[in-house]
Motif scaffolding. Structure first.
Motif, PDB file in Angstrom:
ATOM      1  N   PRO A 186     -12.113  11.691  -8.094  1.00 22.64           N
ATOM      2  CA  PRO A 186     -11.030  10.691  -7.997  1.00 22.64           C
ATOM      3  C   PRO A 186      -9.635  11.298  -8.118  1.00 22.64           C
ATOM      4  CG  PRO A 186     -12.712   9.971  -9.571  1.00 22.64           C
ATOM      5  CD  PRO A 186     -13.042  11.390  -9.189  1.00 22.64           C
ATOM      6  N   GLY A 187      -9.519  12.385  -8.873  1.00 24.14           N
ATOM      7  CA  GLY A 187      -8.198  12.995  -9.069  1.00 24.14           C
ATOM      8  C   GLY A 187      -7.587  13.506  -7.776  1.00 24.14           C
ATOM      9  N   LYS A 188      -8.421  13.757  -6.774  1.00 25.49           N
ATOM     10  CA  LYS A 188      -7.943  14.317  -5.509  1.00 25.49           C
ATOM     11  C   LYS A 188      -7.496  13.247  -4.506  1.00 25.49           C
ATOM     12  CE  LYS A 188      -8.627  18.942  -5.179  1.00 25.49           C
ATOM     13  NZ  LYS A 188      -9.926  19.480  -5.633  1.00 25.49           N
ATOM     14  N   ILE A 189      -7.782  12.001  -4.821  1.00 21.97           N
ATOM     15  CA  ILE A 189      -7.490  10.942  -3.849  1.00 21.97           C
ATOM     16  C   ILE A 189      -5.991  10.752  -3.676  1.00 21.97           C
ATOM     17  CG2 ILE A 189      -7.785   8.483  -3.330  1.00 21.97           C
ATOM     18  CD1 ILE A 189     -10.233   8.539  -5.142  1.00 21.97           C
ATOM     19  N   ARG A 190      -5.576  10.705  -2.426  1.00 22.73           N
ATOM     20  CA  ARG A 190      -4.181  10.368  -2.150  1.00 22.73           C
ATOM     21  C   ARG A 190      -4.078   8.858  -1.911  1.00 22.73           C
ATOM     22  NH1 ARG A 190      -3.364  13.480   2.994  1.00 22.73           N
ATOM     23  NH2 ARG A 190      -5.497  12.684   3.137  1.00 22.73           N
ATOM     24  N   ALA A 191      -2.942   8.312  -2.281  1.00 25.84           N
ATOM     25  CA  ALA A 191      -2.738   6.870  -2.152  1.00 25.84           C
ATOM     26  C   ALA A 191      -1.883   6.578  -0.929  1.00 25.84           C
ATOM     27  CB  ALA A 191      -2.040   6.332  -3.385  1.00 25.84           C
ATOM     28  N   ASN A 192      -2.022   5.367  -0.409  1.00 28.12           N
ATOM     29  CA  ASN A 192      -1.084   4.859   0.589  1.00 28.12           C
ATOM     30  C   ASN A 192       0.153   4.354  -0.135  1.00 28.12           C
ATOM     31  OD1 ASN A 192      -1.975   5.303   3.184  1.00 28.12           O
ATOM     32  ND2 ASN A 192      -3.374   3.549   3.154  1.00 28.12           N
ATOM     33  N   ALA A 193       0.820   5.297  -0.810  1.00 25.40           N
ATOM     34  CA  ALA A 193       1.970   4.931  -1.643  1.00 25.40           C
ATOM     35  C   ALA A 193       3.166   5.762  -1.222  1.00 25.40           C
ATOM     36  CB  ALA A 193       1.668   5.175  -3.110  1.00 25.40           C
ATOM     37  N   TYR A 194       4.332   5.199  -1.425  1.00 25.12           N
ATOM     38  CA  TYR A 194       5.552   5.834  -0.916  1.00 25.12           C
ATOM     39  C   TYR A 194       6.740   5.475  -1.780  1.00 25.12           C
ATOM     40  CZ  TYR A 194       4.466   1.305   1.090  1.00 25.12           C
ATOM     41  OH  TYR A 194       4.053   0.019   1.231  1.00 25.12           O
ATOM     42  N   ASP A 195       7.682   6.389  -1.836  1.00 24.07           N
ATOM     43  CA  ASP A 195       8.945   6.157  -2.545  1.00 24.07           C
ATOM     44  C   ASP A 195      10.097   6.417  -1.588  1.00 24.07           C
ATOM     45  OD1 ASP A 195       7.742   5.591  -4.942  1.00 24.07           O
ATOM     46  OD2 ASP A 195       8.314   7.462  -5.928  1.00 24.07           O
ATOM     47  N   LEU A 196      11.127   5.603  -1.689  1.00 20.44           N
ATOM     48  CA  LEU A 196      12.370   5.918  -1.001  1.00 20.44           C
ATOM     49  C   LEU A 196      13.272   6.661  -1.986  1.00 20.44           C
ATOM     50  CD1 LEU A 196      14.312   5.695   1.447  1.00 20.44           C
ATOM     51  CD2 LEU A 196      15.244   3.643   0.359  1.00 20.44           C
ATOM     52  N   VAL A 197      13.686   7.854  -1.580  1.00 19.85           N
ATOM     53  CA  VAL A 197      14.513   8.685  -2.453  1.00 19.85           C
ATOM     54  C   VAL A 197      15.835   8.966  -1.742  1.00 19.85           C
ATOM     55  CG1 VAL A 197      14.689  10.951  -3.567  1.00 19.85           C
ATOM     56  CG2 VAL A 197      12.488   9.741  -3.515  1.00 19.85           C
ATOM     57  N   ILE A 198      16.928   8.763  -2.449  1.00 21.97           N
ATOM     58  CA  ILE A 198      18.228   9.143  -1.901  1.00 21.97           C
ATOM     59  C   ILE A 198      18.963   9.976  -2.946  1.00 21.97           C
ATOM     60  CG2 ILE A 198      20.461   8.352  -1.009  1.00 21.97           C
ATOM     61  CD1 ILE A 198      19.169   5.947   0.139  1.00 21.97           C
ATOM     62  N   ASN A 199      19.379  11.165  -2.543  1.00 24.67           N
ATOM     63  CA  ASN A 199      20.165  12.037  -3.423  1.00 24.67           C
ATOM     64  C   ASN A 199      19.482  12.291  -4.766  1.00 24.67           C
ATOM     65  OD1 ASN A 199      21.885  11.713  -1.306  1.00 24.67           O
ATOM     66  ND2 ASN A 199      23.619  10.934  -2.503  1.00 24.67           N
ATOM     67  N   GLY A 200      18.165  12.428  -4.728  1.00 24.61           N
ATOM     68  CA  GLY A 200      17.444  12.749  -5.956  1.00 24.61           C
ATOM     69  C   GLY A 200      17.152  11.556  -6.839  1.00 24.61           C
ATOM     70  N   VAL A 201      17.460  10.367  -6.349  1.00 19.68           N
ATOM     71  CA  VAL A 201      17.189   9.154  -7.125  1.00 19.68           C
ATOM     72  C   VAL A 201      16.131   8.331  -6.407  1.00 19.68           C
ATOM     73  CG1 VAL A 201      18.179   7.016  -8.029  1.00 19.68           C
ATOM     74  CG2 VAL A 201      19.542   9.121  -8.026  1.00 19.68           C
ATOM     75  N   GLU A 202      15.122   7.908  -7.154  1.00 18.71           N
ATOM     76  CA  GLU A 202      14.099   7.038  -6.574  1.00 18.71           C
ATOM     77  C   GLU A 202      14.665   5.627  -6.523  1.00 18.71           C
ATOM     78  OE1 GLU A 202      10.587   6.465  -9.010  1.00 18.71           O
ATOM     79  OE2 GLU A 202      10.394   4.541  -7.976  1.00 18.71           O
ATOM     80  N   LEU A 203      14.936   5.154  -5.317  1.00 13.72           N
ATOM     81  CA  LEU A 203      15.530   3.820  -5.171  1.00 13.72           C
ATOM     82  C   LEU A 203      14.480   2.737  -5.007  1.00 13.72           C
ATOM     83  CD1 LEU A 203      18.699   4.161  -2.976  1.00 13.72           C
ATOM     84  CD2 LEU A 203      18.410   4.245  -5.440  1.00 13.72           C
ATOM     85  N   GLY A 204      13.296   3.147  -4.574  1.00 16.23           N
ATOM     86  CA  GLY A 204      12.269   2.145  -4.368  1.00 16.23           C
ATOM     87  C   GLY A 204      10.919   2.799  -4.231  1.00 16.23           C
ATOM     88  N   GLY A 205       9.898   2.000  -4.447  1.00 21.34           N
ATOM     89  CA  GLY A 205       8.563   2.533  -4.291  1.00 21.34           C
ATOM     90  C   GLY A 205       7.614   1.410  -3.978  1.00 21.34           C
ATOM     91  N   GLY A 206       6.549   1.764  -3.303  1.00 21.94           N
ATOM     92  CA  GLY A 206       5.575   0.727  -2.990  1.00 21.94           C
ATOM     93  C   GLY A 206       4.299   1.337  -2.484  1.00 21.94           C
ATOM     94  N   SER A 207       3.456   0.476  -1.971  1.00 24.00           N
ATOM     95  CA  SER A 207       2.167   0.944  -1.489  1.00 24.00           C
ATOM     96  C   SER A 207       1.508  -0.121  -0.631  1.00 24.00           C
ATOM     97  CB  SER A 207       1.241   1.277  -2.675  1.00 24.00           C
ATOM     98  OG  SER A 207       0.975   0.122  -3.432  1.00 24.00           O
ATOM     99  N   ILE A 208       0.531   0.330   0.127  1.00 28.51           N
ATOM    100  CA  ILE A 208      -0.420  -0.608   0.698  1.00 28.51           C
ATOM    101  C   ILE A 208      -1.372  -0.965  -0.452  1.00 28.51           C
ATOM    102  CG2 ILE A 208      -2.279  -0.866   2.398  1.00 28.51           C
ATOM    103  CD1 ILE A 208       0.587  -0.730   3.597  1.00 28.51           C
ATOM    104  N   ARG A 209      -1.753  -2.250  -0.529  1.00 27.76           N
ATOM    105  CA  ARG A 209      -2.556  -2.686  -1.670  1.00 27.76           C
ATOM    106  C   ARG A 209      -4.031  -2.763  -1.295  1.00 27.76           C
ATOM    107  NH1 ARG A 209       2.458  -2.159  -3.948  1.00 27.76           N
ATOM    108  NH2 ARG A 209       3.864  -3.734  -3.143  1.00 27.76           N
ATOM    109  N   ILE A 210      -4.839  -2.748  -2.295  1.00 27.90           N
ATOM    110  CA  ILE A 210      -6.253  -3.047  -2.111  1.00 27.90           C
ATOM    111  C   ILE A 210      -6.371  -4.542  -1.813  1.00 27.90           C
ATOM    112  CG2 ILE A 210      -8.467  -3.175  -3.307  1.00 27.90           C
ATOM    113  CD1 ILE A 210      -7.395  -0.792  -5.075  1.00 27.90           C
ATOM    114  N   HIS A 211      -7.125  -4.909  -0.768  1.00 30.81           N
ATOM    115  CA  HIS A 211      -7.311  -6.344  -0.541  1.00 30.81           C
ATOM    116  C   HIS A 211      -8.782  -6.735  -0.589  1.00 30.81           C
ATOM    117  CE1 HIS A 211      -7.691  -4.685   3.546  1.00 30.81           C
ATOM    118  NE2 HIS A 211      -8.424  -5.742   3.832  1.00 30.81           N
ATOM    119  N   ASP A 212      -9.582  -5.785  -1.030  1.00 27.07           N
ATOM    120  CA  ASP A 212     -11.017  -5.999  -1.079  1.00 27.07           C
ATOM    121  C   ASP A 212     -11.423  -6.083  -2.551  1.00 27.07           C
ATOM    122  OD1 ASP A 212     -13.749  -5.687   0.318  1.00 27.07           O
ATOM    123  OD2 ASP A 212     -13.780  -4.202  -1.295  1.00 27.07           O
TER     124      ASP A 212
END
Lengths: 585, 585
Positions: free
Chosen positions: B463-489
């Motif tokens: 499980p430690g190797k699993i990558r997520a459908n997750a993403y962050d918007l970063v501007i100038n070294g600051v994380e301005l937002g983050g999200g992901s595709i969710r589990i729907h099952d």
């Protein structure tokens, strides 16, 4: 994207296009060798067609779809042979060539239709399914639009939306606060705001000039149909304005919202009715003026005829119900029962019918002559065919009962059409209300409301008589908003706290920062707050604000879907330095 | 209205008009027989003129005005003889004929100027005066505009703003909740939302299709400069989308905001950088890519030269600081001290200078030949005049230290201009993080994040190797937002809770309603949340989010202006069935 189009956008012009749709199965119908599936999303419904002769396997798959399955289909748009004029997509259908079940669904506990078979409790428990129903979603779409158009209008008028804090300080004045224990400051509590009143006044002191905020507010009160522990306000404040400026600005907002949300032009200026007139003619500070039936006072015409009931009371007054002389005994008895209900509280009902032939017939014929009754009819402006309904008793209580009777008659006569909107401003509210139990004055609006300048002299002599620069916007008998010009002078504010029974120390402890702020150049200012939930309810014709709230709470303040409130860990309590007292049931 | 114009709108075209202005006294100057008063409001400053020869009494009144007095004047607009090019109203002045003091002001505790003499604490205590200063107000005006433009963009894209409840249920996963005792349900508590995560997912199950909300969220954490107990999110969710759709939509929003708030065209597509690259080349999941100076790994080039420090470690890597070969011994010592600070945590710093003549000089000349160093320089792409800075140690820790060093060098070299904006998406985050103390996995994002489909097989094996459908918007070294595709099952969601160490009972108690909802046709969905406070801060070039919050709290979670939190009445505690434990100091 799982789709090229929504389920609401395909038209005859799209015929022959290959499209991909995704949505929920509304229903499936098997007709001969064909299977029809209605696919639904927020935007509409589109008909899918599966032909057993063309692709048996695919058609079989379609036959297995259950209600509320989530599917994705690829197919070609075709003109329908039997068109459905009731829906915008009714001229086309999709000949499906590929079907993917994105998610199955158990059978929902109630039907996802405009008229559902689900009861209130079940629908609240499965609110996420209830929200799939078009009328429920439409309320929330209207709510979105109301918020958006409010912001657009106010932004145009140079208002700045400023977020004020949610974790603030508890104040004993007003309703009960929700409180939030502070872990970092053990034994201390934040309060959730009942309104951002103090902060918006501080923003005026800050020179923000025009402020608004669409903001959650909180009141820990016992709940009713139109109350929720958390509710939303459109909160506004302006500086360098007098009452007339505020009324004009927000009359503008109201007209803008009616135009853009309902396509209704409110072209007339809103009536401005003094509080005293509202009480005198409608027995309410929020009169429903969609219809007339104003109160008529009869005390002077009813005395000295040996009718003790009228002679002994402070107030005799009534309403004239047009065309109701035909009411039967049974109907009038029902009205009598209505006014005698404890919620209405009258002792009885006197009636006078204007018969077609001009004679008058009443329940008090024993005491009053035709001449007497004619004098009444004249004052009522009653015509042949009308019915006068009269109550008597202590003035305020009787007016209140008469108000209920008037509304009931308005309903019976179909005069309270949900699609007719009659706005007005009620103005010149009393500044203070005497509380007989507490033996002190309370602020009718709140302690920051300014008295009318011409009434300030009464502060020392007769505070109960002072009128406030306060106003309510009322539509169809519902108070949608209220506000006032505020006190901006720290001496006058001190005086107000004194009248309200605050010691100087209490005033300082609770509102010291505000009175301190007033020492540094506070401008004249005033504002208003609208109940957004109520505003949406009125526009949508709802009976309860609950219907325009995505996830409302029930009358015990519970969210039955997520099961909140709930118990928390002892570790959490320990961190907050709190213990729960043994609970007496 | 107390005014015909604001203090910011009169121009040369208005000369000879009679106007009424209202505002605050910014300053007064007496020059011979004339008195000049600058009157200020939110919109600007206008010069008022009083002539002692024309009206001595009026001029005397003007002479008595103090700073921050609130005044109203009537006068005539005239062209100035000596124009002020620095302000839009600088070509005119008002010859005053009438002056009313609307409110006096005590001398404010600090100057109301762009650069004030007030310290942080004083300004927070008198925040309503601090907010009068133009730069502070400008931040809040920008915040208003950001919210407004966000709504305009999302409304255009068919997003519906839906208000989710503030009084919800406490969940142990994530940060610490603020809780609210329920009077109507004694012994039970609501929690304030850390985010509307679950509700927005339910709205997707409800078929709302596209949701957003600008919403207050709450976390009871120990505070830092960029943390507040209450903060604001732009919270969004869409259904029938994959990751690319979400990124494109919100890249669109970001570009819209830069265009409309800063008039900056971000024409390029935002870079999408895998988390693994972000860590490898920048040592951070929020790299500041306004400048290069990417990490270069040297382990293979540094071994077997008897330099124990490098031989014994897992990782050797560095950055190349262009043109810094001229750094003095003192400067390099300062850098060494910098990396050895506990917050950075390196053991030491190895440096190599590329001299102008092409020779290489280093702090490890004893161990490495010119050839060795040349091979390093080649890998760094270092030119004569450059300085290579190298750290060694455990891989993750060293990369983190190198990240700090890189940012420090970026600052020293002026490569971190607040007016340059470098956005990127960091993608492919790990789904899970192993916690050595708790001996279990935690969700890196939150437990609803979907694994990448191609990694799902690893759920049972690694499980430690699993990558997520997750993403962050970063501007100038600051994380301005983050999200992901969710589990729907609901099965996959159950599995996730299992991996995260929830018993089925715990999962049911906490999130039963969500998993139940997933059984009734949950669509594929995903979303994002932006930190609005941070977004404004980045755009305004602020160092702390506090500067764009009207009434922020300090590091102890206190509002020093209103003095909250505070103690509450025993009667309130009794109603809530609560006692405060004796507090151990």
């Amino acid at each position: 994207m799982y789709r090229t189009h929504t389920c609401g956008e395909l038209r005859i012009a799209d015929v022959q296009k290959e499209v991909t749709l995704a949505g929920w199965v509304q229903r499936t119908r098997k007709m001969g060798g064909m299977t029809f599936v209605d696919i639904r999303d927020r935007y509409g419904i589109t008909q899918l067609v599966f032909n057993n002769e063309v692709n048996e396997e695919l058609c079989e798959k379609a036959n297995k779809l259950g209600r509320e399955f989530v599917i994705q289909v690829v197919g070609t748009v075709m003109e329908r042979s039997s068109k459905n004029k009731n829906i915008p997509t009714g001229e086309v259908e999709i000949i499906v060539k590929d079907l993917v079940v994105l998610n199955a669904s158990e059978t929902p506990p109630f039907t996802i239709e405009d008229e559902t078979d689900g009861g209130d409790e079940l629908r609240m428990q499965y609110r996420y399914l209830d929200l799939r129903r078009t009328p429920v979603r439409a309320n929330l779409e209207l709510r979105h639009k109301l918020s958006f158009e409010t912001r657009r209008f106010l932004d145009d008028q140079r208002f700045l939306e400023v977020e004020t804090p949610v974790l603030i300080k508890s104040t004993p004045e007003g309703a009960r606060d929700f409180v939030v224990p502070s872990r970092m400051n053990p034994g201390e509590f934040y309060a959730l705001p009942q309104s951002p009143q103090v902060f918006k006044q501080l923003l005026m002191v800050s020179g923000f000039d025009r402020y608004f905020q669409i903001v959650k507010c909180f009141r820990d009160e016992d709940l009713r149909a139109d109350r929720q522990p958390e509710f939303t306000q459109i909160d506004c404040e302006m500086c360098f304005v007098n009452q007339e400026d505020v009324l004009n600005t927000f009359e503008g907002l109201t007209k803008h919202l009616f135009k853009h949300l309902k396509n209704i032009d409110l072209t007339e200026d809103f009536i401005r009715m003094p509080y005293s007139d509202a009480m005198k003619f409608y027995g309410s500070d929020k009169p429903d003026i969609r219809f007339g039936m104003k109160f008529v006072e009869l005390k002077d015409l009813t005395t000295d005829r040996n009718f003790v009931v009228f002679d002994s009371v402070e107030y005799v007054g009534g309403i004239c119900a047009e065309g109701c002389a035909t009411y039967t005994r049974k109907q009038i008895d029902a009205l009598t029962d209505f006014v005698k209900r404890p919620q209405v509280g009258a002792k009885g009902l006197v009636w006078v019918k204007c018969e077609a032939d001009g004679t008058l017939k009443s329940s008090v014929d024993k005491f009053y002559s035709q001449e007497d009754l004619k004098a009444w009819a004249e004052r009522f402006g009653a015509k042949p065919g009308d019915l006068m309904l009269i109550l008597a008793g202590e003035e305020k209580k009787t007016q209140k009962a008469l108000c209920e009777l008037r509304l009931e008659m308005g309903s019976q006569l179909g005069l309270r059409d949900k699609n007719v909107f009659a706005p007005l401003w009620v103005v010149d509210f009393p500044l203070l209300e005497w509380d007989e139990d507490a033996k002190r004055f309370f602020a009718m609006h709140h302690p920051f409301t300014a008295p009318k300048p011409e009434d300030i002299a009464l502060l020392d002599t007769d505070p109960g008589k002072i009128r406030a620069n306060a106003y309510d916007l009322v539509i169809n008998g519902v108070e949608l908003g209220g506000g006032s010009i505020r006190i901006h002078d720290s001496k006058l504010q001190h005086k107000m706290f004194e009248i309200l029974g605050f010691t100087p120390e209490q005033a300082e402890a609770q509102f010291g920062f505000l009175m301190n702020a007033f020492k540094f150049g506070a401008p004249p200012h005033g504002g208003i707050a609208f109940g957004l939930d109520r505003f949406v309810s009125i526009l949508a014709g709802l009976d309860s604000i609950r219907d325009c709230i995505a996830f409302p709470k029930n009358n015990s303040g519970r969210d039955v879907m997520i099961d909140a409130p709930s118990s928390i860990d002892n570790a959490q309590l320990d961190e907050l330095c709190l213990s729960i007292n043994p609970i007496q049931k």
